[in-house]
Design an enzyme around this catalytic site. Sequence first.
Site, mmCIF file in Angstrom:
data_model
loop_
_atom_site.group_PDB
_atom_site.id
_atom_site.type_symbol
_atom_site.label_atom_id
_atom_site.label_comp_id
_atom_site.label_asym_id
_atom_site.label_seq_id
_atom_site.Cartn_x
_atom_site.Cartn_y
_atom_site.Cartn_z
ATOM 1 N N ASN A 18 18.487 49.790 -1.493
ATOM 2 C CA ASN A 18 17.521 50.903 -1.543
ATOM 3 C C ASN A 18 16.798 51.044 -0.195
ATOM 4 O O ASN A 18 16.583 52.156 0.286
ATOM 5 C CB ASN A 18 16.507 50.692 -2.666
ATOM 6 C CG ASN A 18 17.042 51.154 -4.013
ATOM 7 O OD1 ASN A 18 17.208 52.341 -4.260
ATOM 8 N ND2 ASN A 18 17.340 50.198 -4.886
ATOM 9 N N ARG A 99 8.599 40.152 -7.117
ATOM 10 C CA ARG A 99 7.392 39.345 -7.263
ATOM 11 C C ARG A 99 6.368 40.142 -8.048
ATOM 12 O O ARG A 99 6.227 41.353 -7.835
ATOM 13 C CB ARG A 99 6.769 39.056 -5.884
ATOM 14 C CG ARG A 99 7.615 38.266 -4.946
ATOM 15 C CD ARG A 99 7.457 36.788 -5.110
ATOM 16 N NE ARG A 99 6.064 36.368 -5.131
ATOM 17 C CZ ARG A 99 5.665 35.188 -5.600
ATOM 18 N NH1 ARG A 99 6.530 34.329 -6.085
ATOM 19 N NH2 ARG A 99 4.389 34.863 -5.597
ATOM 20 N N ILE A 100 5.657 39.457 -8.937
ATOM 21 C CA ILE A 100 4.530 40.109 -9.595
ATOM 22 C C ILE A 100 3.360 40.075 -8.612
ATOM 23 O O ILE A 100 3.086 39.042 -7.989
ATOM 24 C CB ILE A 100 4.182 39.393 -10.911
ATOM 25 C CG1 ILE A 100 5.324 39.624 -11.911
ATOM 26 C CG2 ILE A 100 2.851 39.877 -11.473
ATOM 27 C CD1 ILE A 100 5.156 38.943 -13.232
ATOM 28 N N LEU A 101 2.716 41.214 -8.441
ATOM 29 C CA LEU A 101 1.656 41.322 -7.435
ATOM 30 C C LEU A 101 0.290 41.106 -8.075
ATOM 31 O O LEU A 101 0.061 41.500 -9.221
ATOM 32 C CB LEU A 101 1.720 42.705 -6.794
ATOM 33 C CG LEU A 101 3.041 42.984 -6.071
ATOM 34 C CD1 LEU A 101 3.206 44.471 -5.804
ATOM 35 C CD2 LEU A 101 3.119 42.182 -4.781
ATOM 36 N N HIS A 117 12.195 51.091 -10.375
ATOM 37 C CA HIS A 117 12.499 50.191 -11.479
ATOM 38 C C HIS A 117 13.790 50.675 -12.143
ATOM 39 O O HIS A 117 13.943 51.873 -12.389
ATOM 40 C CB HIS A 117 11.336 50.196 -12.487
ATOM 41 C CG HIS A 117 11.547 49.242 -13.616
ATOM 42 N ND1 HIS A 117 11.430 47.876 -13.457
ATOM 43 C CD2 HIS A 117 11.904 49.451 -14.899
ATOM 44 C CE1 HIS A 117 11.703 47.286 -14.619
ATOM 45 N NE2 HIS A 117 11.986 48.217 -15.507
ATOM 46 N N GLU A 151 -0.883 47.248 -13.906
ATOM 47 C CA GLU A 151 -0.060 46.976 -15.090
ATOM 48 C C GLU A 151 1.415 47.082 -14.692
ATOM 49 O O GLU A 151 1.848 48.112 -14.143
ATOM 50 C CB GLU A 151 -0.383 47.992 -16.196
ATOM 51 C CG GLU A 151 0.072 47.514 -17.555
ATOM 52 C CD GLU A 151 -0.292 48.499 -18.659
ATOM 53 O OE1 GLU A 151 0.298 48.403 -19.730
ATOM 54 O OE2 GLU A 151 -1.149 49.373 -18.425
HETATM 55 C C1 GAR Z 1 17.348 47.675 -7.776
HETATM 56 O O1 GAR Z 1 18.187 47.955 -8.858
HETATM 57 C C2 GAR Z 1 15.902 47.876 -8.174
HETATM 58 O O2 GAR Z 1 15.704 48.943 -9.059
HETATM 59 C C3 GAR Z 1 15.602 46.569 -8.846
HETATM 60 O O3 GAR Z 1 16.241 45.594 -8.060
HETATM 61 C C4 GAR Z 1 17.386 46.181 -7.446
HETATM 62 C C5 GAR Z 1 17.310 45.932 -5.957
HETATM 63 O O4 GAR Z 1 18.495 46.323 -5.318
HETATM 64 N N1 GAR Z 1 14.195 46.336 -8.938
HETATM 65 C C6 GAR Z 1 13.616 45.677 -9.941
HETATM 66 O O5 GAR Z 1 14.239 45.190 -10.861
HETATM 67 C C7 GAR Z 1 12.107 45.602 -9.845
HETATM 68 N N2 GAR Z 1 11.553 45.086 -11.051
HETATM 69 P P1 GAR Z 1 18.524 46.490 -3.738
HETATM 70 O O6 GAR Z 1 17.927 45.215 -3.144
HETATM 71 O O7 GAR Z 1 19.979 46.624 -3.416
HETATM 72 O O8 GAR Z 1 17.730 47.701 -3.385
#
Ligand code: GAR
Length: 196
Positions: A18, A99-101, A117, A151
Site C-alpha cells: 500500500n 501496532r495498537i496505538l 483495514h 477506538e
Molecule cells: C493490508 O491488507 C492492510 O489492509 C492490512 O495489512 C496489509 C498490509 O499490506 N492492515 C491491517 O490489517 C491493519 N489492521 P501491505 O504491507 O502490503 O500494504
Amino acid sequence: MSGVNKNIVILISGSGSNMAAIAETALKRRWQARFGARVVAVISNKAAAQGLAWAREQGIAAVALDHTAYDSREAFDAALMAEIDRFEPALVVLAGFMRILTPGFVQHYEGCLVNIHPSLLPAFTGLKTHQRAIEMGCRLAGATVHRVTSELDHGEILDQAVVPVLPGDTAEMLAARVLTQEHVIYPRAIERLLAA
Ligand code: GAR
C-alpha cells in the site's frame, strides 16, 4: 487540508505494498505540483520490513524503530511520535502498521491520521478479517480507508472497495483479491484529503 508543504509520513510493518501504491501515485499524479504533497518518510516497527528497502531505493527516508526495544507501549509511541514529527507531517498514513496505538498518539495526530483495514468496516474489526468473512459465509468482502480514532478500526469512513468472496476461496486468495483494491482506494482517498 491547508498549508504549503503537505508532508506525508507512512508507517508500515511488512511488505508495504500500500505504501508503494501511494508513493507511486504521488509521482504519477503529480501530488507535489498540485498539492505541495510528497511522501517524505516511511517508518517501520520492524527493521526487516520489505517496504523499507523499497522506500530507500526510491530515495524516501526509511527509518526502522524496533518496538521490542521499549519497555511500554507509551514509551514506544513517544519515540515514534518524535521520529514522525521530525518530518513535520500534514498526514500520517498507517499502511499495514500492525501496532495498537496509545490514546496519546491518536490525539497527537487527530485529524491527520488515516488507516486502511482489510474488511468492510464496521464489520470485522481486528485481525484475521478474511478468514472470519469466509467462515461467516459472507458473499462480499473488501477494504476500508478510515480516519483513526482511539477506538480500534473505527472513525469516519473515507473510502471502501468491495470484492466478491468466491466458492473455494482461502483466506490468502481473498486477501490477495482485496489487496489489489486497497491499492486503488488508499491513494484515491489520500488524494481527496489533499485536495480538500
Ligand atoms: C493490508 O491488507 C492492510 O489492509 C492490512 O495489512 C496489509 C498490509 O499490506 N492492515 C491491517 O490489517 C491493519 N489492521 P501491505 O504491507 O502490503 O500494504
